[in-house]
Design a protein around this motif. Structure first.
Motif, short mmCIF file in Angstrom:
data_model
loop_
_atom_site.label_atom_id
_atom_site.label_comp_id
_atom_site.label_asym_id
_atom_site.label_seq_id
_atom_site.Cartn_x
_atom_site.Cartn_y
_atom_site.Cartn_z
N PRO A 29 0.82 -1.22 0.00
CA PRO A 29 0.00 0.00 0.00
C PRO A 29 0.85 1.27 0.00
O PRO A 29 0.52 2.23 -0.70
CB PRO A 29 -0.84 -0.12 1.28
N LEU A 30 1.94 1.30 0.76
CA LEU A 30 2.74 2.53 0.86
C LEU A 30 3.36 2.91 -0.49
O LEU A 30 3.21 4.03 -0.97
CB LEU A 30 3.86 2.37 1.89
N VAL A 31 4.07 1.96 -1.11
CA VAL A 31 4.80 2.27 -2.34
C VAL A 31 3.85 2.40 -3.53
O VAL A 31 3.93 3.36 -4.30
CB VAL A 31 5.88 1.21 -2.63
N PHE A 32 2.94 1.44 -3.69
CA PHE A 32 2.02 1.51 -4.83
C PHE A 32 1.13 2.76 -4.72
O PHE A 32 0.86 3.43 -5.72
CB PHE A 32 1.17 0.23 -4.94
N GLY A 33 0.67 3.07 -3.52
CA GLY A 33 -0.13 4.28 -3.34
C GLY A 33 0.64 5.52 -3.73
O GLY A 33 0.13 6.41 -4.43
N HIS A 34 1.88 5.60 -3.30
CA HIS A 34 2.72 6.75 -3.60
C HIS A 34 2.95 6.90 -5.12
O HIS A 34 2.80 7.98 -5.67
CB HIS A 34 4.06 6.59 -2.88
N VAL A 35 3.29 5.78 -5.75
CA VAL A 35 3.55 5.80 -7.19
C VAL A 35 2.29 6.18 -7.97
O VAL A 35 2.32 7.02 -8.86
CB VAL A 35 4.08 4.41 -7.64
N LEU A 36 1.16 5.57 -7.60
CA LEU A 36 -0.08 5.86 -8.33
C LEU A 36 -0.48 7.32 -8.18
O LEU A 36 -0.90 7.97 -9.13
CB LEU A 36 -1.21 4.95 -7.83
N MET A 37 -0.33 7.86 -6.97
CA MET A 37 -0.74 9.24 -6.77
C MET A 37 0.24 10.20 -7.46
O MET A 37 -0.17 11.04 -8.26
CB MET A 37 -0.80 9.54 -5.27
N GLN A 38 1.52 10.06 -7.14
CA GLN A 38 2.48 11.08 -7.56
C GLN A 38 2.86 10.97 -9.04
O GLN A 38 2.92 11.97 -9.73
CB GLN A 38 3.76 10.99 -6.71
N ASP A 39 3.16 9.77 -9.50
CA ASP A 39 3.65 9.63 -10.88
C ASP A 39 2.51 9.48 -11.88
O ASP A 39 2.56 10.04 -12.96
CB ASP A 39 4.56 8.39 -11.01
N VAL A 40 1.49 8.68 -11.52
CA VAL A 40 0.48 8.33 -12.51
C VAL A 40 -0.66 9.35 -12.53
O VAL A 40 -1.02 9.86 -13.58
CB VAL A 40 -0.05 6.90 -12.27
N LEU A 41 -1.25 9.67 -11.36
CA LEU A 41 -2.41 10.55 -11.35
C LEU A 41 -2.03 12.03 -11.43
O LEU A 41 -2.53 12.75 -12.29
CB LEU A 41 -3.28 10.27 -10.12
N VAL A 42 -1.15 12.48 -10.56
CA VAL A 42 -0.77 13.91 -10.57
C VAL A 42 0.27 14.16 -11.65
O VAL A 42 0.07 15.00 -12.53
CB VAL A 42 -0.25 14.36 -9.18
N GLY A 43 1.35 13.44 -11.62
CA GLY A 43 2.40 13.61 -12.63
C GLY A 43 3.36 14.72 -12.26
O GLY A 43 2.99 15.71 -11.64
N VAL A 44 4.62 14.56 -12.64
CA VAL A 44 5.66 15.52 -12.22
C VAL A 44 5.45 16.90 -12.84
O VAL A 44 5.98 17.88 -12.34
CB VAL A 44 7.08 15.02 -12.57
N TYR A 45 4.65 16.98 -13.92
CA TYR A 45 4.51 18.28 -14.60
C TYR A 45 3.68 19.27 -13.80
O TYR A 45 3.71 20.46 -14.07
CB TYR A 45 3.92 18.06 -16.00
N GLN A 46 2.92 18.78 -12.83
CA GLN A 46 2.11 19.69 -12.01
C GLN A 46 2.77 19.97 -10.67
O GLN A 46 2.17 20.56 -9.79
CB GLN A 46 0.74 19.07 -11.74
N MET A 47 3.99 19.53 -10.50
CA MET A 47 4.61 19.65 -9.18
C MET A 47 5.56 20.84 -9.10
O MET A 47 6.38 21.04 -9.98
CB MET A 47 5.37 18.38 -8.84
N ASP A 48 5.40 21.61 -8.04
CA ASP A 48 6.37 22.66 -7.72
C ASP A 48 6.42 22.76 -6.20
O ASP A 48 5.76 21.98 -5.50
CB ASP A 48 5.95 23.99 -8.37
#
Ligand code: HEM
Lengths: 127, 146
Positions: A29-48
């Motif tokens: 849950p910790l790693v898959f949740g993190h990956v799904l939220m940050q990389d897949v759903l939000v994506g690095v292009y929206q991060m600042d």
């Protein structure tokens, strides 16, 4: 299939072996949740910085990230130690390598952990 | 030095088919993820320790080479995670199930499961990149290559 129960005495290595397996179940849950939220759903292009500040101002994500840091990095470094055991057959050398890895793990964990805890405290102070 | 050679030759020449490949892939994906995680803890910690460098790291993450690396990393994490969960559950709850035929089947299913998670994820990550590029003169400009 015939099986035989073997009693294995508890020592540091059996605890490390179990640690890899217990942490594995928590890491899903910790790693898959993190990956799904940050990389897949939000994506690095929206991060600042503002995104990160907002995310870390939630106690939930702060606790989540601290758990992720604690479990994933310890699991990974102990995994590296496990791999190195295949290559280093001299117990004295392996002991030294284990100690070096432990210091490496501790240093990086403190560096990241302090940032996670202080990031929100610094912000709270500035409010 | 001969330890290194013997072990590597063993990794390359042992003929255990699916079990052997999944062992190698689990190792490789675990080590690759650890390499990234170490860098990632440090660069995210810059949020507190060095805000300028933090912004620079975020810019780098938006570049084209990093997108490819990120998509590969996601596969590594999915495969390592599913395979690791399989290993942990069998080891802890059903060690008598470690039989070669079942293992070979399980390895194939692990790979299929990883691909099922990875393909839509990779597609979404690519579309984020394309979306981010809209409005820019050139796709590569916005991805930070030029
Ligand atoms: C997503 C959840 C994860 C699960 C379920 C998982 C599970 C496992 C398990 C059960 C092992 C022991 C394998 C064995 O002894 O045969 C292992 C090894 C390992 N893991 Fe993970 N892991 C996960 C995430 C990670 C992450 C995020 C990293 C990187 C930091 C990592 C790095 C490693 C390494 C380097 C090894 C040693 C590989 C070897 O002995 O061949 N794992 N993992």
């Amino acid at each position: 299939m015939a099986t035989r129960e073997v009693k294995i005495s508890q020592n540091y290595e059996t605890i490390a072996w179990k640690w890899m397996r217990y942490s594995a179940i928590l890491l899903i849950p910790l790693v898959f949740g993190h990956v799904l939220m940050q990389d897949v759903l939000v994506g690095v292009y929206q991060m600042d910085s503002a995104y990160v500040a907002k995310r870390l101002s939630s106690w939930f994500f702060q606790a989540y990230d601290i758990a992720l840091l604690g479990f994933a990095f310890a699991h990974g470094v102990n995994g590296l130690r496990q791999v190195l055991r295949d290559f280093i057959h001299n117990p004295k050398v392996f002991r030294v390598v284990s100690i070096v890895l432990f210091i490496f793990w501790l240093a990086i964990t403190i560096y990241g952990g302090v940032a996670l805890v202080m990031a929100t405290q610094a912000r709270l102070a500035s409010l | 030095m001969s330890n290194l050679k013997n072990t590597l030759v063993g990794y390359a020449t042992y003929r255990g088919r699916e079990g052997h490949y999944s062992f190698l892939l689990h190792r490789l994906t675990g080590l690759g993820t650890l390499l990234f995680l170490t860098i990632h803890i440090v660069d995210m910690a810059w949020f507190y320790w060095a805000p300028d460098m933090f912004e620079e790291a975020l810019r780098l993450y938006r570049s084209w080479p990093f997108l490819i690396g990120e998509i590969a990393l996601i596969f590594a994490v999915y495969f390592h995670g599913i395979n690791g969960l399989r290993i942990a559950i069998v080891d802890m709850f059903a060690p008598s199930k470690w039989a070669i035929a079942a293992e070979r089947n399980a390895v194939r299913w692990t790979l299929v499961g990883s691909l099922i998670l990875w393909i839509p994820s990779a597609w979404m990550m690519l579309s984020h990149a394309v979306e981010a590029s809209k409005g820019a003169a050139h796709l590569l400009t916005n991805l930070g290559i030029f």
